[in-house]
Design a protein around this motif. Structure first.
Motif, PDB file in Angstrom:
ATOM      1  N   VAL A 111      -5.386  -6.832  -1.194  1.00  0.00           N
ATOM      2  CA  VAL A 111      -5.245  -6.008  -1.704  1.00  0.00           C
ATOM      3  C   VAL A 111      -4.995  -4.689  -0.312  1.00  0.00           C
ATOM      4  O   VAL A 111      -6.299  -5.037   0.308  1.00  0.00           O
ATOM      5  CB  VAL A 111      -5.877  -5.103  -3.059  1.00  0.00           C
ATOM      6  N   LEU A 115     -10.056  -5.173  -1.314  1.00  0.00           N
ATOM      7  CA  LEU A 115     -11.502  -4.856  -3.037  1.00  0.00           C
ATOM      8  C   LEU A 115     -12.817  -5.374  -1.930  1.00  0.00           C
ATOM      9  O   LEU A 115     -13.464  -5.440  -1.233  1.00  0.00           O
ATOM     10  CB  LEU A 115     -10.799  -6.301  -3.566  1.00  0.00           C
ATOM     11  N   ASP A 130      -5.058 -14.245  -7.765  1.00  0.00           N
ATOM     12  CA  ASP A 130      -3.944 -13.958  -6.321  1.00  0.00           C
ATOM     13  C   ASP A 130      -3.423 -15.452  -6.250  1.00  0.00           C
ATOM     14  O   ASP A 130      -2.093 -15.068  -5.936  1.00  0.00           O
ATOM     15  CB  ASP A 130      -4.970 -13.427  -6.005  1.00  0.00           C
ATOM     16  N   ASP A 160     -10.726   0.093  -8.224  1.00  0.00           N
ATOM     17  CA  ASP A 160     -10.059  -1.182  -7.253  1.00  0.00           C
ATOM     18  C   ASP A 160      -9.584  -2.072  -8.309  1.00  0.00           C
ATOM     19  O   ASP A 160      -8.204  -3.006  -8.087  1.00  0.00           O
ATOM     20  CB  ASP A 160     -10.550  -2.118  -6.719  1.00  0.00           C
ATOM     21  N   TYR A 164      -5.621  -3.696  -8.196  1.00  0.00           N
ATOM     22  CA  TYR A 164      -4.699  -5.223  -8.580  1.00  0.00           C
ATOM     23  C   TYR A 164      -4.196  -4.956  -9.207  1.00  0.00           C
ATOM     24  O   TYR A 164      -3.218  -5.615  -9.234  1.00  0.00           O
ATOM     25  CB  TYR A 164      -6.247  -5.457  -8.379  1.00  0.00           C
ATOM     26  N   LYS A 168      -0.293  -6.657  -8.611  1.00  0.00           N
ATOM     27  CA  LYS A 168       0.094  -7.654  -9.229  1.00  0.00           C
ATOM     28  C   LYS A 168       0.787  -8.587 -10.397  1.00  0.00           C
ATOM     29  O   LYS A 168       0.975  -9.457 -10.905  1.00  0.00           O
ATOM     30  CB  LYS A 168      -1.094  -8.576  -8.678  1.00  0.00           C
TER      31      LYS A 168
END
Length: 298
Positions: A111, A115, A130, A160, A164, A168
């Motif tokens: 990110v 993070l 990820d 965070d 994220y 995503k």
């Protein structure tokens, strides 16, 4: 088809009833694409990638069979875990529990801004999440998202995590973080990391909406005609999508839109079927038209 292995460095692969050397030879001889990950050469098959890892297949479309395509930003065990899942194998338990390695290849680079090195944010599950999202392996993405969502969320990681999850399209993780935010809003807002969240108007609106409504999402269906999608949890939305053979990946809004579109198509099909039945009944021999019925009763 045998699972892919890293075979140019003598590493033994799993998921096979034959020994490591035989598996390496079979995979290497039958593969038509290979990847270079942290110096290891990993062989695979384009057809399987097209089916189970379409984004990865797209990346190597123009790569020659003799050329190893470099895969940066992911550790070799994680990449091999993604491929094993794509081949219908289970991700080895040691991949889920192993150390995440150096900061350069951890999820911290996923990110913008990075993070922080806290718990679930720097774990193999987050790395698998990820990588699965990056390479289009939806089943593994959801499995890894579930594992990350089950980890402890803290005041330090909440901001965070929600950034994220939003970036995503991880609605289950986002749902869990929003619930945590509702319970700890004051502490999170006082943490320095919350400054990033304030830069996103859409996330702020979601958080404010959750705070004002004190939402409670259902994890159970009220029956076949239950279409109150706004009141459903992500797990329930995904279950309904899976029952209808629809895509279960995407944001919460995308999941609801697919269900509503499916309902609209079903309703339109039912209306057409009803209209066709009425038309057929009206044209059968001996059937009276509406006009003749009016004349007869007049």
């Amino acid at each position: 088809v045998n699972s892919p292995t890293a075979n140019d460095n003598g590493d033994e692969g799993g998921g096979s009833n034959i020994n490591g050397d035989e598996e390496q030879s079979l995979v290497k001889n039958s593969s038509d694409v290979k990847f270079s990950v942290e110096g290891e050469i990993i062989h695979a098959h384009r057809l399987i990638l097209k089916i189970a890892a379409p984004a990865l297949a797209h990346l190597c479309e123009d790569v020659d069979e003799d050329e190893a395509m470099p895969i940066p930003g992911v550790r070799s065990p994680i990449f091999q875990g993604v491929l094993r899942f794509a081949y219908g194998d289970a991700v080895p338990e040691q991949v889920w529990t192993a150390s995440s390695g150096t900061a350069a290849t951890t999820i911290a680079a996923a990110v913008a801004g990075g993070l922080r090195d806290h718990g679930a944010l720097n774990s193999p599950a987050m790395e698998l999440l990820d990588a699965a999202n990056r390479f289009g392996v939806v089943g593994l993405k959801i499995l890894a998202e579930t594992k990350v969502a089950e980890c402890d969320i803290s005041i330090a990681t909440a901001s965070d995590l929600i950034l994220y999850a939003d970036a995503k399209n991880c609605p289950l993780l986002k749902e869990r973080v929003i619930d945590f935010f509702v319970a700890h809003s004051e502490e999170i807002r006082c943490h320095p990391s919350f400054g990033k969240v304030t830069e996103s108007a859409s996330i702020l609106n979601e958080l404010l909406g959750a705070l004002s409504k004190k939402r409670i999402l259902r994890s159970f269906s009220l029956g076949d005609n239950d279409i109150d999608y706004d009141g459903m949890s992500v797990n329930l939305l995904r279950r309904k999508l899976d029952e209808r053979g629809l895509d279960v990946d995407g944001s919460r809004e995308m999941l609801i839109q697919r269900l509503e579109a499916w309902d609209d198509r079903k309703k339109a099909a039912r209306t057409m079927m009803t209209s066709g039945t009425e038309l057929e009944a009206g044209t059968r021999p001996g059937a009276s038209s509406p006009r003749s019925e009016i004349a007869r009763t007049g």
